[in-house]
Design an enzyme around this catalytic site. Sequence first.
Site, PDB file in Angstrom:
ATOM      1  N   GLU A   9      34.486  22.918   9.086  1.00 53.80           N
ATOM      2  CA  GLU A   9      34.000  22.743   7.720  1.00 53.80           C
ATOM      3  C   GLU A   9      34.855  21.720   6.976  1.00 53.80           C
ATOM      4  O   GLU A   9      36.064  21.654   7.151  1.00 53.80           O
ATOM      5  CB  GLU A   9      34.042  24.078   6.975  1.00 53.80           C
ATOM      6  CG  GLU A   9      33.129  25.136   7.556  1.00 53.80           C
ATOM      7  CD  GLU A   9      33.276  26.463   6.836  1.00 53.80           C
ATOM      8  OE1 GLU A   9      33.694  26.462   5.662  1.00 53.80           O
ATOM      9  OE2 GLU A   9      32.969  27.508   7.446  1.00 53.80           O
TER      10      GLU A   9
ATOM     11  N   ASP B  28      14.774   6.844   3.161  1.00 57.71           N
ATOM     12  CA  ASP B  28      14.803   7.658   4.373  1.00 57.71           C
ATOM     13  C   ASP B  28      14.258   6.780   5.484  1.00 57.71           C
ATOM     14  O   ASP B  28      13.050   6.624   5.633  1.00 57.71           O
ATOM     15  CB  ASP B  28      13.943   8.906   4.167  1.00 57.71           C
ATOM     16  CG  ASP B  28      13.888   9.792   5.408  1.00 57.71           C
ATOM     17  OD1 ASP B  28      14.357   9.355   6.480  1.00 57.71           O
ATOM     18  OD2 ASP B  28      13.350  10.909   5.312  1.00 57.71           O
TER      19      ASP B  28
ATOM     20  N   THR C 227      17.783   9.859  10.814  1.00 61.42           N
ATOM     21  CA  THR C 227      18.099  10.628  12.007  1.00 61.42           C
ATOM     22  C   THR C 227      18.741   9.668  13.000  1.00 61.42           C
ATOM     23  O   THR C 227      18.737   8.451  12.804  1.00 61.42           O
ATOM     24  CB  THR C 227      16.834  11.238  12.640  1.00 61.42           C
ATOM     25  OG1 THR C 227      15.888  10.182  12.870  1.00 61.42           O
ATOM     26  CG2 THR C 227      16.216  12.277  11.730  1.00 61.42           C
TER      27      THR C 227
ATOM     28  N   ARG D 210      20.378  14.044  19.041  1.00 58.33           N
ATOM     29  CA  ARG D 210      19.804  14.596  17.813  1.00 58.33           C
ATOM     30  C   ARG D 210      20.870  14.768  16.743  1.00 58.33           C
ATOM     31  O   ARG D 210      21.946  15.302  16.991  1.00 58.33           O
ATOM     32  CB  ARG D 210      19.128  15.939  18.097  1.00 58.33           C
ATOM     33  CG  ARG D 210      17.889  15.777  18.944  1.00 58.33           C
ATOM     34  CD  ARG D 210      17.059  17.046  19.009  1.00 58.33           C
ATOM     35  NE  ARG D 210      15.840  16.788  19.779  1.00 58.33           N
ATOM     36  CZ  ARG D 210      14.745  16.257  19.290  1.00 58.33           C
ATOM     37  NH1 ARG D 210      14.676  15.946  18.005  1.00 58.33           N
ATOM     38  NH2 ARG D 210      13.688  16.043  20.046  1.00 58.33           N
TER      39      ARG D 210
END
Length: 347
Positions: A14, A167, A193, A202
Amino acid sequence: MEAVGSCLTNKYSEGLPGKRYYGGNEHIDELETLCQKRALAAFHLDEQKWGVNVQPLSGSPANFEVYTAILKPHDRIMGLDLPHGGHLSHGFMTPKRRVSGTSIYFESMPYRLDESTGLVDYEMLEKTATLFRPKLIIAGASAYPRDFDYPRMRKIADGVGAFLMMDMAHISGLVAASVVGNPFDYCDIVTTTTHKSLRGPRGGMIFFKKDPVLGIELESAINNAVFPGLQGLDGARVEKILDMASITLNKNSVPGDKSALVPGGIRIGSPAMTTRGFTEKEFIYIAEFIHEGVQLTHEIKQAVTSGSKVQDFIKYVASSDFGFTAQVSDLRKRVEALTTQFPIPGL
């Protein structure tokens, strides 16, 4: 696969490099920093002007992370309408339902295409933005086979005091190869992506200008062509028959559709086949196979007598009464004869 499936996935990490909540992340920090440097280099970005977060699992989480970073609940956003090629995460909603988390937490107003040209209606976008006063305007799409007019969108965003985000998930490989317009020249934030036309594993990324106001630090792979007007057919039926013929694509809404479940178009992504070594010659064959599949779907639809719904079509195709097994099988054999000449990397 070796990297994604390694013990690196077994450790909490994190926070950001050098600012982790848990200890023992020294090697994670090194790898994440390296990934950030390579991401900036891939898009020819100056690290003094741009930062990048490489932690998102995919594109939709990346988009939502942007929204929660620069917007407050119920702030206004504008994105391309889903039936006109936009993405679900850009704020789509129906009269009866707020479909995605984006439309639940933020107020959205779509912009659309000029159906006579198939291009974004920038004039109407400007008029609507002037009235709606969004805090964020989103460029980018899921099924819009044209480039965006970034200078025009920048002007519109500036005119209403909005952030401009792109995007570029479906065209990021083309952006990196400099064969389409460069959103970084005009946008405040760019998301993507890594596994579509960029051809990586991915994941997702968020690029952002190093501006305190934000509060947050090839050519052969033209992606996602949309084929509308399928001879009175719909994308759902065509998708089913082509899937039986070993051609995987998906149904997709096009302007004028009344239902996203029975849309009038299909969406085709070419990056995976490009990675396998397809050239223009092979893609011509694929286009011919798809055309043949569309014609076959039309014949099969005419043969269905038990009803006119997609469910009736699917039921007939799966029944013992299906009379087109030989034709579908023949198409599948020819498709597989071509594709098996180009092995999947890693297999």
